[in-house]
Design a protein around this motif. Structure first.
Motif, PDB file in Angstrom:
ATOM      1  N   LEU A   1     -19.878  14.437  -3.888  1.00  0.00           N
ATOM      2  CA  LEU A   1     -18.425  15.020  -4.103  1.00  0.00           C
ATOM      3  C   LEU A   1     -17.286  14.251  -3.559  1.00  0.00           C
ATOM      4  O   LEU A   1     -16.010  14.400  -3.985  1.00  0.00           O
ATOM      5  N   GLN A   2     -17.471  13.783  -2.321  1.00  0.00           N
ATOM      6  CA  GLN A   2     -16.596  13.020  -1.757  1.00  0.00           C
ATOM      7  C   GLN A   2     -16.268  11.637  -2.538  1.00  0.00           C
ATOM      8  O   GLN A   2     -14.970  11.185  -2.623  1.00  0.00           O
ATOM      9  N   VAL A   3     -17.275  10.918  -3.551  1.00  0.00           N
ATOM     10  CA  VAL A   3     -16.857   9.937  -4.324  1.00  0.00           C
ATOM     11  C   VAL A   3     -16.263  10.390  -5.299  1.00  0.00           C
ATOM     12  O   VAL A   3     -15.146   9.967  -6.029  1.00  0.00           O
ATOM     13  N   ALA A   4     -16.551  11.737  -5.980  1.00  0.00           N
ATOM     14  CA  ALA A   4     -16.201  12.246  -7.248  1.00  0.00           C
ATOM     15  C   ALA A   4     -14.523  12.384  -7.027  1.00  0.00           C
ATOM     16  O   ALA A   4     -13.698  12.362  -8.057  1.00  0.00           O
ATOM     17  N   ASP A   5     -14.178  13.104  -5.871  1.00  0.00           N
ATOM     18  CA  ASP A   5     -12.654  13.260  -5.704  1.00  0.00           C
ATOM     19  C   ASP A   5     -11.798  12.348  -5.086  1.00  0.00           C
ATOM     20  O   ASP A   5     -10.776  12.482  -4.741  1.00  0.00           O
ATOM     21  N   GLY A   6     -12.422  11.061  -4.993  1.00  0.00           N
ATOM     22  CA  GLY A   6     -11.681   9.834  -4.408  1.00  0.00           C
ATOM     23  C   GLY A   6     -11.640   9.683  -2.978  1.00  0.00           C
ATOM     24  O   GLY A   6     -10.983   8.829  -2.412  1.00  0.00           O
ATOM     25  N   ARG A   7     -12.394  10.644  -2.214  1.00  0.00           N
ATOM     26  CA  ARG A   7     -12.208  10.281  -0.625  1.00  0.00           C
ATOM     27  C   ARG A   7     -13.217   9.182  -0.117  1.00  0.00           C
ATOM     28  O   ARG A   7     -12.917   8.901   0.823  1.00  0.00           O
ATOM     29  N   ARG A   8     -14.043   8.460  -1.153  1.00  0.00           N
ATOM     30  CA  ARG A   8     -14.774   7.544  -0.598  1.00  0.00           C
ATOM     31  C   ARG A   8     -14.860   6.622  -2.070  1.00  0.00           C
ATOM     32  O   ARG A   8     -15.157   7.193  -3.096  1.00  0.00           O
ATOM     33  N   PRO A   9     -15.063   5.238  -1.871  1.00  0.00           N
ATOM     34  CA  PRO A   9     -15.017   4.395  -3.006  1.00  0.00           C
ATOM     35  C   PRO A   9     -16.631   4.623  -3.350  1.00  0.00           C
ATOM     36  O   PRO A   9     -17.643   4.970  -2.686  1.00  0.00           O
ATOM     37  N   VAL A  10     -16.944   4.380  -4.831  1.00  0.00           N
ATOM     38  CA  VAL A  10     -18.273   4.539  -5.373  1.00  0.00           C
ATOM     39  C   VAL A  10     -19.409   3.718  -4.685  1.00  0.00           C
ATOM     40  O   VAL A  10     -20.418   4.134  -4.724  1.00  0.00           O
ATOM     41  N   GLU A  11     -18.975   2.623  -4.281  1.00  0.00           N
ATOM     42  CA  GLU A  11     -20.187   1.450  -3.621  1.00  0.00           C
ATOM     43  C   GLU A  11     -20.556   2.116  -2.338  1.00  0.00           C
ATOM     44  O   GLU A  11     -21.467   1.466  -1.837  1.00  0.00           O
ATOM     45  N   ASP A  12     -19.907   3.123  -2.118  1.00  0.00           N
ATOM     46  CA  ASP A  12     -20.295   3.717  -0.593  1.00  0.00           C
ATOM     47  C   ASP A  12     -21.788   4.345  -0.587  1.00  0.00           C
ATOM     48  O   ASP A  12     -22.610   4.332   0.394  1.00  0.00           O
TER      49      ASP A  12
ATOM     50  N   THR B   1     -25.683   9.705   9.732  1.00  0.00           N
ATOM     51  CA  THR B   1     -24.337   9.845   9.844  1.00  0.00           C
ATOM     52  C   THR B   1     -23.510   8.945   9.074  1.00  0.00           C
ATOM     53  O   THR B   1     -22.168   9.432   9.066  1.00  0.00           O
ATOM     54  N   THR B   2     -23.991   8.211   8.281  1.00  0.00           N
ATOM     55  CA  THR B   2     -23.183   7.400   7.239  1.00  0.00           C
ATOM     56  C   THR B   2     -22.773   8.404   5.824  1.00  0.00           C
ATOM     57  O   THR B   2     -21.737   8.058   5.329  1.00  0.00           O
ATOM     58  N   ALA B   3     -23.540   9.314   5.746  1.00  0.00           N
ATOM     59  CA  ALA B   3     -23.574  10.119   4.494  1.00  0.00           C
ATOM     60  C   ALA B   3     -22.753  11.380   4.889  1.00  0.00           C
ATOM     61  O   ALA B   3     -21.976  11.422   5.814  1.00  0.00           O
ATOM     62  N   GLY B   4     -22.356  12.131   3.690  1.00  0.00           N
ATOM     63  CA  GLY B   4     -21.235  13.182   3.630  1.00  0.00           C
ATOM     64  C   GLY B   4     -22.152  14.535   4.139  1.00  0.00           C
ATOM     65  O   GLY B   4     -23.307  14.323   4.712  1.00  0.00           O
ATOM     66  N   PRO B   5     -21.306  15.456   4.181  1.00  0.00           N
ATOM     67  CA  PRO B   5     -21.806  16.812   4.921  1.00  0.00           C
ATOM     68  C   PRO B   5     -22.961  17.228   3.862  1.00  0.00           C
ATOM     69  O   PRO B   5     -22.988  17.035   2.694  1.00  0.00           O
ATOM     70  N   THR B   6     -23.568  18.386   4.607  1.00  0.00           N
ATOM     71  CA  THR B   6     -24.624  19.118   3.646  1.00  0.00           C
ATOM     72  C   THR B   6     -23.945  20.047   2.990  1.00  0.00           C
ATOM     73  O   THR B   6     -23.506  21.219   3.706  1.00  0.00           O
ATOM     74  N   VAL B   7     -23.859  20.176   1.831  1.00  0.00           N
ATOM     75  CA  VAL B   7     -23.137  21.319   1.100  1.00  0.00           C
ATOM     76  C   VAL B   7     -24.006  22.504   1.047  1.00  0.00           C
ATOM     77  O   VAL B   7     -24.954  22.645   1.165  1.00  0.00           O
TER      78      VAL B   7
END
Lengths: 255, 255
Positions: B209-220, B231-237
């Motif tokens: 979702l962070q990639v989807a809404d532009g907060r992270r680049p796709v290649e992340d 710790t490099t990944a996003g939160p647990t939704v």
């Protein structure tokens, strides 16, 4: 300063409400909205008026309310404020500032309701509060023929609760139809008319299902209408299948 | 007399359960099923085993359990009995008598999950327990590119809860895709793989979702996989968007 009249469209999950209308010591849609409004306006109690009173367990995706607020708040701001202060099972969808002549109930020219029937043999845990489970063979053609008898202007005394306090029980139904949802296979009944008596759709559904599964002949619907006697119709089915979808204020928009 | 092993498929609304696994003084799926079985079999306690333990709030449409029952009951009879004695939010869908070598957990070759995202700006009262509300602009192309990085065999350490007790964090994802439901406009994510680590899909979704809404680049997504660091990944939704759809026992059926 003049009060501002707001017209709002809302959706609610009726499961945890004792209906729309405020009642002492009960959680109601009206009560929760008036509570949210009183959090906003510290000065005074604000009474809301709904287009129709839904019973306990009945849902809405298009209920309309109006109320007079003591000061100006932009339409968007009112929407945001009520969504922030109201409970999770009520969502405000649209907000409009309207003329003081607008009245959500008296000016309503018609309404549209859905009634959802789950015809699978097994229950679905996800629709247990939103669809009536009727696990018997039902016939689409029979159902459609039975519904057709209801369209038009009729005296609906036979399909009104004995508790209905309306003198004139004549109503016009513009649409009484059914469609099977391709994905969920649910039977979605649509009723669009200029007004509905107390429990009218639930009694209609209780009777239509008796025709649909073969317990009654199709022509019974015509005979029941003519009898003008509640005891000739079927039972009042569960509230949970019913959802108020739309309220019409423009006479010609829904016919 | 030999005990009879039953394999059953079930659906449950996870909202009012503290997860699948039995816990003292908590209402759990396992606990409720074992309670229903003990009503049937007065003689003895019957332990059930599930294909996977779903967390509190997680739903299922295709969970599989097995248990050994002290006497023969026809498959249909077992289905009817458990549906009659179990709670409303669990529905038993299929019942099979199986060989004693069958094991719902150990023989599972793969699973399929859905994660539902409601992308409308306003919440929907009817999906408040079933979809994660993400009211921000999301881009389908970006989302699909990000999901593609997850397909294949990878070490998913970065996407596993720190509480995961599995040593080997290599898993194969055969499908990581998204489809927008035509009617509800919900984003339905599908994850099909040979196994999922604790919280893996919820952490994947928090990152996607962070990639989807532009907060992270796709290649992340690629970089996070390579980092092998939670710790490099996003939160647990939220758990509520997640639903266990299917468990596969045939190696080739789901690839």
């Amino acid at each position: 300063m003049d009060k501002i009249r707001y017209k709002m469209k809302l959706a609610y999950d009726g499961t945890n409400f004792s209906g729309f209308q405020v009642q002492p010591n009960k959680r109601t849609v009206q009560g929760e909205i008036e509570k949210a409004l009183s959090k906003m306006s510290k000065e005074e109690f604000i009474r809301i008026k709904g287009a129709g009173r839904t019973d306990a367990g009945v849902h809405a995706r298009g209920q309309i309310i109006h109320f007079d607020y003591p000061r100006y708040i932009p339409e968007d701001g009112m929407l945001r404020a009520l969504n922030a202060l109201g409970p999770e099972d009520i969502v405000f969808l649209e907000s409009d500032i309207v003329d003081h002549t607008f009245h959500s109930q008296y000016l309503a020219k018609g309404k549209m309701y859905h009634y959802r029937v789950d015809n699978h043999s097994l229950k679905d845990p996800f629709t247990r509060f939103y669809a009536h489970h009727h696990p018997f063979d039902i016939d689409l053609k029979r159902t459609q023929k039975a519904l057709a008898f209801l369209e038009g202007t009729h005296d609906f005394t036979s399909f009104a609760s004995a508790h209905s306090d309306k003198e004139d029980k004549t109503r016009t139904i513009y649409e009484a139809s059914v469609a099977i949802d391709e994905k969920t296979e649910e039977w979605i009944f649509t009723f669009r008319g200029n007004g509905f008596l107390y429990n009218m759709i639930r009694i209609i559904m209780g009777t239509i299902l008796q025709v649909a599964d073969g317990r009654r002949p199709v022509e019974d619907i015509k005979k029941i209408l003519e009898a003008k006697d509640r005891t000739t119709a079927g039972p009042t089915v569960e509230a949970k299948g019913l959802c108020m979808m739309e309220v019409y204020y423009d006479e010609d928009a829904f016919k």
